[in-house]
Enzyme design. Structure first.
Site, mmCIF file in Angstrom:
data_model
loop_
_atom_site.group_PDB
_atom_site.id
_atom_site.type_symbol
_atom_site.label_atom_id
_atom_site.label_comp_id
_atom_site.label_asym_id
_atom_site.label_seq_id
_atom_site.Cartn_x
_atom_site.Cartn_y
_atom_site.Cartn_z
ATOM 1 N N LYS A 101 -17.719 3.029 -12.312
ATOM 2 C CA LYS A 101 -16.373 3.359 -11.823
ATOM 3 C C LYS A 101 -15.674 2.092 -11.341
ATOM 4 O O LYS A 101 -16.311 1.056 -11.117
ATOM 5 C CB LYS A 101 -16.457 4.380 -10.683
ATOM 6 N N TYR B 37 3.023 -22.329 3.869
ATOM 7 C CA TYR B 37 4.015 -21.483 4.534
ATOM 8 C C TYR B 37 3.845 -21.503 6.048
ATOM 9 O O TYR B 37 2.727 -21.501 6.578
ATOM 10 C CB TYR B 37 3.895 -20.045 4.045
#
Length: 769
Positions: free
Chosen positions: A439, A665
């Site tokens: 999965k 940043y």
């Protein structure tokens, strides 16, 4: 392989117990096979039904017979009426019979047999010896790294009168294997490449492992021992050993193209063997300049136009070509197979020989070219094998087929996954099945590719989360049963259409699925009942069991294929009480259902951790997920497993930051000194989390930790290089030997499950074998 044995001699050489013989004229046996998927010729071929960790060869007798095999070596009596024109030899042990056959074949030849063993470097040394002596000698050698109990036997069966020397690679992984291999090979010259810890987990001590390896050399005339191997004078005398001098052959090494210490030690060993075999210094010097860099692992990646590319462009060794073609055939399923081979002018004379080998595998298209620019890139929905000589530059063709050019990639080592599955098989009971969870794109490693690989390994079931995942697997040719853990009502029709087995966990869901079966005119459709024994997620309550029985008895549309539950803390070895309570509730449910329906359904409870921590809970089937990738909280088990994942990138740019300058940043990092930083193209959009910024995480470059500076950006990070001498393009380790996935996950304040599944699809997946 051309054995030329009469059937009577074949039976004697295999040590048969009894032989079932048809009325037809007895055949001649020229070759052997053990895998129906690799059979290229059925004429005069004997099929050995081998019992291994992953498959029982007796299950494939029908398949072998259907494609034309008529000679069988088996361990159990089989009804000859089902195979009216077959010759059936019954033996005690099919592998041992194959080894006896190989031993008898080896005894026909008197030329030198060189046996090569060690913890690492066996294949490299073998191939380099071959390269150095092939101009003077006719050589037969083990294909690729065929060095196991089976591989050695197959290699020896290739011996023929047209050879002068045989190079046989030998490996062991279990006690008491080498004595048998020594008897089969009967080597005349020994080569010991290294002593390490490989496979030491199966031996009581390293000394016992070393002692067993040296059993191979007990009767040789001489053993050539690699540089710097620690071995006592007494032991050296026992194996007639001579250690290669560290200072030897310095005058020749100027021609050698690789200068790392491991390569230099390996080539010295190969040179010494070549000298012992009579190769002149002049010939050695000529050959050393063209020693190939070996590709011992094929690279598989996603290509343009829904193609899968098998990049094996490092050499055009013909034995390796056969191996690559076998691998392509196994991988292709229903997809077209395209083979592209590049030949330089010097090797153009091999064109017909190469074509003949490829044609045996019947690909859809063969391209053999001297010019990489002639290759078309218009193929769609195909598995493309790309091979070539070193000077044909086919690696450029492979790169043009690559779908994504992101420098950051995940490498999935299929050999390590195979090893980890082998560890599981040793632990579980012989009749216990294995369900492998794939999965969430197989925990981020790629759904279709991993499912196909697992099916090849003999996995009994696959587990997916949603129906659409199962549908994709069926469309890609996956045949084994698939359990859908979270089927939704809207996709019940697809579940039925593609023969997927749904997990049913509520009465409403059960009623809806039965209605869909009635509408589809289906009966006896397999379902798995899920019970909640303590996880408090999806599942029937144990007290619902009587009501469930009533429904199933009244509805012919369904049958119980399996019953399962989820364990909440199977990794808790300090306090096992909760797991034991869950198990008791599960046993109670299964007892009720068995009383009503008999033992007709699969009981499965154990996940990856429970397989090892609670072996009593293995029952009919176990479910393995992240454990396949070498991840476990049990430190004892962790030592036995191999990590199957690497996450790497490359340096994009290097900058020098002055004291007082900021990076990134919000200027959260300001340099207090002149600082050299590397910019690396991996960011939070790839799965490298923002909380790893400002030194809370980092990567390894040249095996040294480089912490992040500034914030993690969407597509890149900046790291402090300290005093490292680094250039643009140098490799960067994000997950690997220096930074295991568990450590990175801990720094991310998460777990390996989440880390693996959060790595972006844009990060290229590369599979190595």
């Amino acid at each position: 392989m051309k054995l030329g044995l009469s059937y009577n001699d074949f039976c004697i050489n295999c040590g048969g117990i009894s032989a079932q013989i048809s009325n037809k004229k007895q055949p001649v046996i020229d070759r052997v096979c053990y895998d129906t998927r690799k059979i290229t010729s059925v004429t005069n071929t004997a099929f050995f039904a081998l019992n291994g960790a992953f498959r029982n060869g007796h299950q494939f007798i029908d398949a072998a017979y259907d494609i034309g095999i008529r000679i069988f070596v088996v361990e159990q009596e089989i009804d000859p009426s089902f195979y009216p024109d077959a010759f059936i030899l019954v033996v005690k042990d099919s592998l041992y019979a194959l080894q006896q056959l190989a031993q008898k074949h080896r005894e026909k030849f008197n030329y030198p047999i060189v046996a090569i063993t060690g913890s690492s470097g066996k294949t490299t040394v073998k191939e380099w010896i071959y390269h150095l002596i092939k101009q003077d000698k006719r050589v037969i050698r083990s294909p690729k790294s065929y060095n196991s109990q089976l591989g050695v036997a197959l290699s020896l069966l290739e011996l023929s009168d047209s050879c002068d020397i045989a190079l046989i690679e030998v490996g062991i992984s279990e006690p008491n294997e080498m004595q048998r291999l020594e008897a089969i090979i009967q080597p005349t010259l020994g080569v010991l490449t290294s002593f390490g810890r490989a496979h030491s987990e199966n031996f009581d001590s390293l000394s016992k492992l070393y002692s067993e390896k040296l059993t191979l050399f007990q009767k040789v005339k001489e053993t050539i021992v690699g540089v710097d191997i620690a071995i006592s004078t007494e032991t050296l005398a026992q194996i007639h050993g001579a250690i290669v001098n560290r200072e030897a052959y310095g005058d020749l090494l100027s021609e050698f193209p690789f200068q790392d210490s491991v390569a230099i030690n390996n080539i010295k060993l190969a040179i010494q063997v070549s000298v012992n075999l009579g190769v002149s210094q002049k010939k050695l010097k000529e050959q050393l300049s063209t020693v190939p860099q070996l590709a011992l692992r094929m690279e598989t990646f996603e290509g343009i136009n829904q193609t899968t590319i098998i990049n094996d462009t490092y050499n055009l060794d013909l034995d390796a070509l056969v191996y690559s073609l076998e691998y392509q055939k196994l991988s292709a399923k229903k997809k077209k197979r395209i083979v592209i081979v590049g030949l330089d002018k010097e090797n153009d004379a091999k064109r017909n020989e190469v074509a003949a080998i490829i044609e045996q595998f019947k690909p859809d298209q063969i391209v053999i070219t001297n010019d990489p620019n002639e290759v078309s890139y218009n193929y769609e929905n195909a598995v493309i094998l790309i091979k070539g000589t070193r000077n044909s530059h086919m690696e450029k063709v492979a790169q043009k087929f690559r779908l994504k050019r992101h420098k950051t990639f995940i490498e999935i080592d299929l050999s390590s996954i195979r090893h980890n599955l082998g560890i599981v098989r040793k632990v579980i009971k012989p009749r216990t099945k294995i369900l492998a969870m794939v999965k969430a794109q197989s925990y981020g490693s790629g759904l279709e590719k991993m499912a196909a690989f697992l099916e090849q390994q003999g996995i009994d079931y696959l587990g997916v989360a949603y129906v659409d995942e199962g549908v994709e697997l069926r469309k890609n040719g996956i045949k084994i049963p698939i359990l859908v853990m979270n089927p939704e009502e809207e996709s019940f029709d697809l579940c039925i259409q593609y023969n997927l087995e749904p997990a049913i966990y509520s009465f409403q869901q059960l009623d809806d699925f039965i209605k869909e079966l009635i509408f589809s005119k289906q009966s006896n459709f397999p379902i798995h009942l899920k019970f909640d024994t303590g996880m408090r997620r999806l599942g029937f309550e144990p007290e619902n069991c009587t009501q469930i029985i009533d429904v199933i008895k009244s509805q012919p549309e369904i049958r119980i294929a399996g019953v399962y539950s989820h364990l909440a803390e199977s990794d808790n070895l300090r306090d096992k009480r909760f797991t034991q309570v869950q198990a008791a509730q599960f046993y109670g449910v299964c007892k009720q259902l068995t009383h009503e329906f008999g033992a007709t359904f699969i009981q499965h409870l154990a996940n990856s951790e429970a397989i090892f921590n609670f072996p009593e809970l293995q029952l009919d089937m176990v479910r393995i997920g992240i454990g396949m990738y070498g991840i476990s909280n049990n430190h004892r088990i962790k030592k036995l497993l191999k990590s199957a994942l690497r996450w790497e990138s490359a340096v994009s740019q290097i900058k020098s930051i002055k004291a007082g300058e900021s990076v990134g940043y919000s200027r959260t990092f300001k340099a207090t000194r002149t600082t050299r930083i590397a910019i690396i193209p991996v960011g939070y959009a790839d799965g490298f989390r923002r909380n790893l910024g400002n030194g809370k995480g980092g990567v390894f470059i040249q095996n040294k930790f480089c912490p992040t500076v500034g914030r993690v950006c969407m597509d890149m990070i900046m790291v402090d290089l300290h005093d490292l001498v680094v250039k643009e393009g140098d490799r960067v380790e994000i997950i690997g030997k220096n930074q295991p996935i568990e450590i990175l996950a801990e720094n991310m304040q998460t777990i390996p499950y989440e880390l693996m599944t959060s790595i972006s699809k844009r990060v290229h997946r590369v599979y190595i074998e």
